[in-house]
Write a protein that holds these residues in place. Structure first.
Motif, PDB file in Angstrom:
ATOM      1  N   CYS A  67       0.831  -1.205   0.000  1.00  0.00           N
ATOM      2  CA  CYS A  67       0.000   0.000   0.000  1.00  0.00           C
ATOM      3  C   CYS A  67       0.863   1.251   0.000  1.00  0.00           C
ATOM      4  O   CYS A  67       0.431   2.310   0.451  1.00  0.00           O
ATOM      5  N   THR A  68       2.084   1.113  -0.485  1.00  0.00           N
ATOM      6  CA  THR A  68       2.950   2.296  -0.583  1.00  0.00           C
ATOM      7  C   THR A  68       2.580   3.086  -1.835  1.00  0.00           C
ATOM      8  O   THR A  68       1.883   2.583  -2.716  1.00  0.00           O
ATOM      9  N   ALA A  69       3.061   4.328  -1.915  1.00  0.00           N
ATOM     10  CA  ALA A  69       2.876   5.117  -3.146  1.00  0.00           C
ATOM     11  C   ALA A  69       3.614   4.403  -4.276  1.00  0.00           C
ATOM     12  O   ALA A  69       4.739   3.920  -4.088  1.00  0.00           O
ATOM     13  N   GLY A  70       2.978   4.320  -5.426  1.00  0.00           N
ATOM     14  CA  GLY A  70       3.532   3.537  -6.526  1.00  0.00           C
ATOM     15  C   GLY A  70       4.934   3.926  -6.927  1.00  0.00           C
ATOM     16  O   GLY A  70       5.745   3.066  -7.288  1.00  0.00           O
ATOM     17  N   THR A  71       5.239   5.196  -6.855  1.00  0.00           N
ATOM     18  CA  THR A  71       6.566   5.645  -7.295  1.00  0.00           C
ATOM     19  C   THR A  71       7.672   5.217  -6.337  1.00  0.00           C
ATOM     20  O   THR A  71       8.850   5.299  -6.686  1.00  0.00           O
ATOM     21  N   VAL A  72       7.326   4.797  -5.116  1.00  0.00           N
ATOM     22  CA  VAL A  72       8.359   4.331  -4.174  1.00  0.00           C
ATOM     23  C   VAL A  72       8.191   2.855  -3.821  1.00  0.00           C
ATOM     24  O   VAL A  72       8.905   2.319  -2.963  1.00  0.00           O
ATOM     25  N   SER A  73       7.256   2.166  -4.485  1.00  0.00           N
ATOM     26  CA  SER A  73       6.975   0.766  -4.135  1.00  0.00           C
ATOM     27  C   SER A  73       8.197  -0.140  -4.303  1.00  0.00           C
ATOM     28  O   SER A  73       8.480  -0.981  -3.438  1.00  0.00           O
ATOM     29  N   LEU A  74       8.908   0.030  -5.415  1.00  0.00           N
ATOM     30  CA  LEU A  74      10.050  -0.862  -5.648  1.00  0.00           C
ATOM     31  C   LEU A  74      11.123  -0.673  -4.580  1.00  0.00           C
ATOM     32  O   LEU A  74      11.698  -1.645  -4.091  1.00  0.00           O
ATOM     33  N   ALA A  75      11.354   0.573  -4.179  1.00  0.00           N
ATOM     34  CA  ALA A  75      12.328   0.843  -3.123  1.00  0.00           C
ATOM     35  C   ALA A  75      11.861   0.253  -1.789  1.00  0.00           C
ATOM     36  O   ALA A  75      12.646  -0.336  -1.044  1.00  0.00           O
ATOM     37  N   ALA A  76      10.572   0.406  -1.506  1.00  0.00           N
ATOM     38  CA  ALA A  76      10.035  -0.123  -0.243  1.00  0.00           C
ATOM     39  C   ALA A  76      10.147  -1.644  -0.208  1.00  0.00           C
ATOM     40  O   ALA A  76      10.532  -2.229   0.809  1.00  0.00           O
ATOM     41  N   LEU A  77       9.848  -2.288  -1.327  1.00  0.00           N
ATOM     42  CA  LEU A  77       9.908  -3.746  -1.380  1.00  0.00           C
ATOM     43  C   LEU A  77      11.351  -4.226  -1.306  1.00  0.00           C
ATOM     44  O   LEU A  77      11.647  -5.260  -0.688  1.00  0.00           O
ATOM     45  N   SER A  78      12.254  -3.478  -1.895  1.00  0.00           N
ATOM     46  CA  SER A  78      13.667  -3.820  -1.796  1.00  0.00           C
ATOM     47  C   SER A  78      14.116  -3.717  -0.347  1.00  0.00           C
ATOM     48  O   SER A  78      14.825  -4.593   0.177  1.00  0.00           O
ATOM     49  N   SER A  79      13.648  -2.671   0.315  1.00  0.00           N
ATOM     50  CA  SER A  79      13.981  -2.492   1.738  1.00  0.00           C
ATOM     51  C   SER A  79      13.347  -3.593   2.606  1.00  0.00           C
ATOM     52  O   SER A  79      13.894  -3.973   3.644  1.00  0.00           O
ATOM     53  N   ALA A  94      -0.982  -0.670  -5.211  1.00  0.00           N
ATOM     54  CA  ALA A  94      -0.415   0.648  -5.540  1.00  0.00           C
ATOM     55  C   ALA A  94      -0.677   1.072  -6.981  1.00  0.00           C
ATOM     56  O   ALA A  94      -0.895   0.249  -7.866  1.00  0.00           O
ATOM     57  N   ASN A  95      -0.648   2.373  -7.196  1.00  0.00           N
ATOM     58  CA  ASN A  95      -0.727   2.933  -8.537  1.00  0.00           C
ATOM     59  C   ASN A  95       0.475   3.836  -8.772  1.00  0.00           C
ATOM     60  O   ASN A  95       0.835   4.620  -7.892  1.00  0.00           O
ATOM     61  N   PRO A  96       1.081   3.746  -9.962  1.00  0.00           N
ATOM     62  CA  PRO A  96       2.307   4.504 -10.224  1.00  0.00           C
ATOM     63  C   PRO A  96       2.023   5.967 -10.576  1.00  0.00           C
ATOM     64  O   PRO A  96       2.422   6.460 -11.631  1.00  0.00           O
ATOM     65  N   LEU A  97       1.315   6.658  -9.691  1.00  0.00           N
ATOM     66  CA  LEU A  97       0.950   8.055  -9.960  1.00  0.00           C
ATOM     67  C   LEU A  97       2.130   8.969  -9.671  1.00  0.00           C
ATOM     68  O   LEU A  97       2.676   8.973  -8.575  1.00  0.00           O
ATOM     69  N   ASP A  98       2.474   9.758 -10.673  1.00  0.00           N
ATOM     70  CA  ASP A  98       3.608  10.674 -10.572  1.00  0.00           C
ATOM     71  C   ASP A  98       3.083  12.106 -10.503  1.00  0.00           C
ATOM     72  O   ASP A  98       2.584  12.638 -11.500  1.00  0.00           O
ATOM     73  N   PHE A  99       3.164  12.707  -9.330  1.00  0.00           N
ATOM     74  CA  PHE A  99       2.674  14.076  -9.130  1.00  0.00           C
ATOM     75  C   PHE A  99       3.776  15.116  -9.352  1.00  0.00           C
ATOM     76  O   PHE A  99       3.538  16.307  -9.192  1.00  0.00           O
ATOM     77  N   PRO A 104      -2.934  17.147 -13.765  1.00  0.00           N
ATOM     78  CA  PRO A 104      -3.169  15.860 -13.120  1.00  0.00           C
ATOM     79  C   PRO A 104      -1.890  15.016 -13.121  1.00  0.00           C
ATOM     80  O   PRO A 104      -1.019  15.223 -13.973  1.00  0.00           O
ATOM     81  N   PRO A 105      -1.777  14.063 -12.205  1.00  0.00           N
ATOM     82  CA  PRO A 105      -0.604  13.199 -12.221  1.00  0.00           C
ATOM     83  C   PRO A 105      -0.561  12.367 -13.504  1.00  0.00           C
ATOM     84  O   PRO A 105      -1.597  12.090 -14.103  1.00  0.00           O
ATOM     85  N   THR A 106       0.631  11.988 -13.906  1.00  0.00           N
ATOM     86  CA  THR A 106       0.779  11.011 -14.988  1.00  0.00           C
ATOM     87  C   THR A 106       1.150   9.671 -14.342  1.00  0.00           C
ATOM     88  O   THR A 106       1.323   9.587 -13.127  1.00  0.00           O
ATOM     89  N   LEU A 107       1.259   8.651 -15.157  1.00  0.00           N
ATOM     90  CA  LEU A 107       1.719   7.350 -14.658  1.00  0.00           C
ATOM     91  C   LEU A 107       3.222   7.250 -14.918  1.00  0.00           C
ATOM     92  O   LEU A 107       3.678   7.545 -16.026  1.00  0.00           O
ATOM     93  N   SER A 108       3.985   6.834 -13.919  1.00  0.00           N
ATOM     94  CA  SER A 108       5.442   6.736 -14.097  1.00  0.00           C
ATOM     95  C   SER A 108       5.811   5.532 -14.952  1.00  0.00           C
ATOM     96  O   SER A 108       6.934   5.438 -15.445  1.00  0.00           O
ATOM     97  N   VAL A 109       4.865   4.606 -15.105  1.00  0.00           N
ATOM     98  CA  VAL A 109       5.061   3.472 -16.013  1.00  0.00           C
ATOM     99  C   VAL A 109       3.680   3.143 -16.583  1.00  0.00           C
ATOM    100  O   VAL A 109       2.681   3.171 -15.851  1.00  0.00           O
TER     101      VAL A 109
END
Lengths: 215, 215
Positions: A67-79, A94-99, A104-109
């Motif tokens: 349930c982390t912010a999508g843009t930091v999910s990979l880092a959180a999972l690595s941690s 999560a959603n890869p919302l880039d603010f 409006p936000p775009t998707l980082s992927v």
């Protein structure tokens, strides 16, 4: 069941609270061992609620929600550590919302890849199931606040993992769960976010959700 | 009303036929003046049906539907000629599906832009209304084939143009039309295609459509 929740935002708190209410034990994880919001959430949710680092939550859970912010999910999972997650089911909400470029936000992927796929590739021994990312967290845990029939989408490569997640979703009161197939369908459920954000602007605080009208 | 249809595929034929049935005059346009499919369509649809080039269809229509493949829409509209379209309402039904890299198709434009916006920028004196692009063409012209309530989305910068398009949509039998705002909402309705394609794989020939469940 023992469940780990990664992330201390609205989504993590709503899911964690619901899971406690229906009898599970939940550990909420964040970057620090004693995140203020995690401590507060655990205090409010009684003896089956606890908190810790991402690694603590991942190690604790038989099943883990991202349930982390999508843009930091990979880092959180690595941690969190792949050894703490190995063989487990990871429900990716999560959603890869880039603010970072304004509203409006775009998707980082998107388009030829998705956050769900990135997570599955980063953690090949984890059974990633994308679910719940197409709605507000109040709707996730209390589907009846939206009138009429409406749907939750799931996708993932492991059929048994999906079945386990579907069981949890049903225990929240959901009637209609649409299995879209393997994890590449995460492109579809994540790319639904731009219209969701428009509808959120339109309906404001009135809850809504997607329904696939069909025979 | 005199209506131009750009494109001779399933979508153009379905919309053209429906518009004829409810009393309009329709000219179907394509790259060549006597495209075989356009000739055949016109022959089957009686005296109010005709065909010609993209420019012929654009000049003929008081209102024009873009039913070309999304990846060639800008070229088709350029060939139609901005003077033939100036001041008119253009209903953009196209999706920028790119099949060139295999299946599933990706979107040739998305996330921070959309085909609807590209068309509006290319034709600033045309009133572009994105509509109908989130469903199969059989559903567009006969919404009752999908059971229950379901929705059609419209967006565009010109309020009067949208009102005119909404009137046509209602005349097809639609009850629920959701106005998402200006043309940038086309990102949302076009990016819904990846999940639509998954659902199409799931439901095969059973018609379906999106519904926003709401109070």
């Amino acid at each position: 069941m023992k469940i780990g929740i990664m992330g201390t935002g609205m989504v993590g708190a709503a899911l964690g609270t619901k899971l406690i209410q229906i009898g599970h034990e939940v550990k909420m994880g964040s970057r620090s061992a004693s995140n203020e919001k995690a401590v507060d959430w655990a205090r409010k949710n009684g003896s089956r609620a606890s908190y810790g680092t991402f690694a603590d939550a991942a190690a604790f859970g038989e099943l883990v929600f991202n349930c982390t912010a999508g843009t930091v999910s990979l880092a959180a999972l690595s941690s969190a550590g792949s050894s703490n997650l190995k063989g487990k089911v990871l429900v990716d909400v999560a959603n890869p919302l880039d603010f970072s470029k304004g509203m409006p936000p775009t998707l980082s992927v998107c388009n030829s890849d998705s956050l769900g796929e990135q997570i599955q590739r980063a953690l090949p021994k984890v059974k990633v199931v994308k679910a719940f990312n197409t709605m507000n967290c109040k709707v996730m845990v209390e589907p009846s606040i939206v009138p009429g029939e409406h749907d939750v989408f799931v996708c993932g490569n492991d059929v048994q993992a999906k079945a386990k997640v579907v069981e949890i979703i049903r225990s929240f009161g959901w009637k209609s769960i649409i299995d879209l197939g393997d994890i590449t369908a995460a492109r579809g459920t994540e790319m639904i976010l731009p219209i969701w954000l428009r509808l959120f602007g339109l309906y404001q605080n009135r809850p809504f959700n997607f329904r696939i009208a069909r025979s």
